[in-house]
Design an enzyme around this catalytic site. Structure first.
Site, mmCIF file in Angstrom:
data_model
loop_
_atom_site.group_PDB
_atom_site.id
_atom_site.type_symbol
_atom_site.label_atom_id
_atom_site.label_comp_id
_atom_site.label_asym_id
_atom_site.label_seq_id
_atom_site.Cartn_x
_atom_site.Cartn_y
_atom_site.Cartn_z
ATOM 1 N N ASP A 52 -8.990 -2.815 0.775
ATOM 2 C CA ASP A 52 -8.180 -2.555 3.294
ATOM 3 C C ASP A 52 -9.978 -2.868 3.581
ATOM 4 O O ASP A 52 -9.614 -2.993 4.560
ATOM 5 C CB ASP A 52 -8.860 -1.012 2.671
ATOM 6 C CG ASP A 52 -7.881 0.157 1.527
ATOM 7 O OD1 ASP A 52 -7.135 -0.341 1.997
ATOM 8 O OD2 ASP A 52 -8.411 1.391 1.410
ATOM 9 N N ASP A 84 0.616 -1.065 -0.080
ATOM 10 C CA ASP A 84 -0.129 -0.101 -0.042
ATOM 11 C C ASP A 84 0.857 1.701 -0.034
ATOM 12 O O ASP A 84 0.723 2.461 -0.416
ATOM 13 C CB ASP A 84 -1.226 -0.492 1.291
ATOM 14 C CG ASP A 84 -2.173 0.777 0.933
ATOM 15 O OD1 ASP A 84 -2.966 0.904 -0.144
ATOM 16 O OD2 ASP A 84 -3.119 0.484 1.677
#
Length: 539
Positions: free
Chosen positions: A438, A385
Site C-alpha cells: 500500500d 487487491d
C-alpha cells in the site's frame, strides 16, 4: 557482473516481491459476520468478542476472551454496566437436562457437547441463571449458532463460549476459592485510534522521503549527463545502463509481477506455519539490513564523504566503501536483535524501522519510467487487491490476504511484511497495520511525479507531485474511514488509493496537455547543450 552487484539484484528482487504481496489495512475484528450461519428471529446476534473479567474473593484476577452466541440477550458494551456476578458449575455439567440446583441470578458454567447450545441455555435460564458460559472442548473459540429446525429461541440470558484453557483455569479458581465472580461485557472500539493517525503519517513520510531521494538522484544524474555533453565527451554513458543502479519497470514486467505476487501469496497461504514464518523473518531481516544500510550510508556520506568514496576489495563481494563496512555491523545487529526479541511489546518499532528503510531503498532503486507503466502497474495491483481480499472468499472460504496478513495458522503474530502500531486507546488492544504494498506501489508513481517535476523545473503548484501526494493521503484516509465503518474488518487499501492517486495524475496531465509526454517519454524535452551531440539529446 561482479558478485556484489549480482547479490544485491537478487536480494532486491526478493525484497520487492515480499514488500508488495501484502496490500491491506486492518485493525483486528471484534464483530464477525458469517454467511454460513444465517440469522433468523431469536437468533440474530452478531458474533462479538466478549471480555470475561474474574474476581476472586473480591480481588480482580485473570481476564478471558470469549465469543457471544447468535442467540440470547446481547452483551452490554460498557464495563460500568456489567455487574459482578457469582459463578457456579452446572449440575449436570453439560446442562442438557434440567439443572438439579436452583440458581439465584448466578452465571453458570457448562461443558460443550451432548446437546444443542440452545438447549443448554434454556435449561440454565429455567434454573435461574443470569448468563451462560460454555467451555469449549478445544483451545479455539467456536461460533454458537441455531439449527435450522429450532423454534425454542426465546432466550433471555446471554451465552458466551470460552476456550478450553480458560475453563480449566476457572475450575481451579472455584476449587481453591470461596467465591468467584465474573463481569461480562463487549467494549466497542473507538471511532478513531491515534495509532491510525501515526500509521497514516508513517506512510506519507516514507513516500515523501523516498520521492525526494529518488528525484535528487535523478537530477544529479541529469546534471552530470549535461556536463558530459558540454565537454563533448566521445563516450557518453547512458542513464539507463546497469551501472546506474536503477531498475526500470516495463509494461510486461508490471503485469507479470502481479501474477508472480499472486502465486507467492497463495504459497504463503497454503504453507503458513511456524517454520515458514520463521523463514520469512530471516528473509525480511536480510532485506531490512540491506535497506537500512543503504539509507544510513546515503545519509552519513554527507558528513563522511571521504569514507564513502574510499573502497576496499572484499573477497566474493567486490569493492565496498569503508563507510559501508562501518555501518553494516550495526545494521546486522539491529536486525538480529529484532528477530530474537520480536515477541516483546516494543518490537514493532524495530519492525517499522527495517520496513521503512527497505521500502525507501526499493523506491530509490526501482523506477516507473512513464505514466503508461505506472497506470498498468497500479491497475493490476488494484484488481489484485480486490481479488485477494474479497473475491478469494468465494474460492477459499476466507480472505486469503487477511489470513496471511494476520498470520493465521502459524502461531505467530502475523508476518513481518507490515508496518504496525499498537492501538493505544482500544480496549481490545492489538495493532493497526498497513501492508508494504500500500506504500510501495503508489509510491512508485508518486516518486515518478516528483522526478518529472524537478527535471521540468515545475513549482509545487504547477507540478504533479504535491497533488499526487495529497490524493494518496486522501485515499489512505478513506481506507481508514472504511475500516472503522466495517468495525475493524480488513480493507483492500488500493481499492481507495489507486483511484485517488492515479485518477489525479491522469486528470491533471490531460488538463495541462502533458498526458502524451508523461505517457510515453516520462521526462521533459531538454535543449541540447552541444550541437555535436544533438542526436543523443533527442533520444
Amino acid at each position: 557482473m561482479d558478485s556484489l552487484r549480482f547479490l544485491r539484484i537478487l536480494l532486491l528482487s526478493a525484497s520487492i516481491l515480499l514488500v508488495s504481496i501484502l496490500s491491506t489495512v486492518t485493525a483486528g475484528d471484534i464483530v464477525h459476520q458469517d454467511d454460513l450461519a444465517p440469522k433468523k428471529p431469536g437468533c440474530e446476534n452478531d458474533f462479538v468478542l466478549v471480555k470475561v473479567q474474574t474476581w476472586i474473593d473480591g480481588t480482580e484476577d485473570a481476564e478471558f476472551v470469549g465469543v457471544g452466541a447468535r442467540f440470547g440477550r446481547r452483551i452490554v458494551s460498557k464495563e460500568k454496566n456489567a455487574n459482578q456476578t457469582h459463578v457456579v458449575f452446572a449440575n449436570p455439567r453439560d446442562s442438557c437436562s434440567p439443572l438439579k440446583t436452583k440458581l439465584i441470578g448466578d452465571v453458570v458454567i457448562v461443558d460443550r457437547g451432548n446437546c444443542r447450545f440452545t438447549a443448554k441455555a434454556n435449561n440454565a435460564e429455567a434454573a435461574g441463571a443470569s448468563a451462560l458460559l460454555i467451555i469449549n472442548n478445544q483451545k479455539e473459540l467456536y461460533k454458537m449458532v441455531c439449527e435450522p429446525d429450532e423454534t425454542d429461541l426465546d432466550i433471555k440470558i446471554p451465552a458466551v463460549m470460552l476456550p478450553q484453557d480458560a475453563g480449566a483455569t476457572l475450575e481451579k479458581m472455584l476449587i481453591n476459592s470461596s467465591k468467584v465472580s465474573v463481569q461480562l461485557y463487549s467494549p466497542r472500539r473507538p471511532a478513531v485510534d491515534v495509532a491510525e493517525v501515526f500509521l497514516w503519517l508513517m506512510a506519507i513520510g516514507t513516500i515523501l522521503c523516498a520521492s525526494y531521494w529518488s528525484a535528487w538522484s535523478a537530477r544529479e544524474a541529469a546534471i552530470e549527463h549535461d556536463k558530459l555533453l558540454k565537454d563533448a565527451i566521445d563516450e557518453i554513458p547512458s542513464t539507463n545502463d546497469g551501472g546506474s543502479g536503477v531498475v526500470e519497470i516495463n509494461t510486461l514486467s508490471a503485469i507479470f509481477f502481479v501474477f508472480l505476487a499472486s502465486g507467492f501469496l497463495v504459497v504463503l497461504y497454503k504453507l503458513m506455519s511456524y517454520w515458514f514464518v520463521e523463514l520469512l523473518v530471516v528473509v525480511f531481516c536480510i532485506g531490512g539490513v540491506e535497506g537500512l544500510q543503504t539509507c544510513l550510508v546515503a545519509l552519513l556520506s554527507r558528513w563522511f564523504q571521504r569514507a564513502g568514496d574510499s573502497y576496499i576489495k572484499v573477497p566474493f563481494l567486490g569493492p565496498i566503501s569503508y563507510l559501508t563496512l562501518a555501518v553494516s555491523p550495526f545494521c546486522i545487529v539491529f536486525a538480529v536483535l529484532w528477530a530474537v526479541y520480536r515477541e516483546r511489546s516494543l518490537a514493532w518499532i524495530g519492525q517499522d524501522v527495517l520496513g521503512i528503510a527497505l521500502i525507501i531503498t526499493v523506491l530509490q532503486i526501482v523506477h516507473v519510467p512513464n505514466l503508461k507503466v505506472g497506470t498498468v502497474l497500479l491497475s493490476c495491483a488494484f484488481l489484485y487487491d480486490i481479488f485477494w481480499v474479497f473475491v478469494s472468499k468465494k474460492l477459499f472460504h476466507e480472505s486469503v490476504m487477511i489470513v496471511v496478513a494476520r498470520g493465521d495458522k502459524s502461531g505467530e503474530d502475523g508476518i513481518p511484511m507490515l508496518l504496525k502500531i499498537p492501538r493505544m486507546f482500544d480496549p481490545w488492544g492489538g495493532y493497526s497495520i498497513i501492508g508494504f504494498g500500500d506504500i510501495l506501489l503508489p509510491g512508485l508513481l508518486i516518486a515518478f511525479a516528483l522526478r518529472y517535476d524537478w527535471l521540468a523545473n515545475k513549482t509545487l503548484r504547477t507540478g504533479y507531485f504535491i497533488w499526487a501526494m495529497v490524493a494518496y493521503g486522501l485515499g489512505l484516509l478513506i481506507t481508514y474511514v472504511a475500516l472503522n465503518l466495517m468495525d475493524g474488518h480488513g480493507q483492500p487499501a488500493l481499492l481507495y488509493i489507486v483511484p485517488f492517486t492515479l485518477g489525479t495524475m491522469l486528470t491533471l496531465a490531460r488538463k495541462r496537455d502533458d498526458l502524451w509526454i508523461l505517457w510515453t517519454k516520462g521526462e521533459p524535452e531538454r535543449a541540447c547543450p552541444h550541437h555535436v551531440r544533438l542526436e543523443q539529446c533527442s533520444e
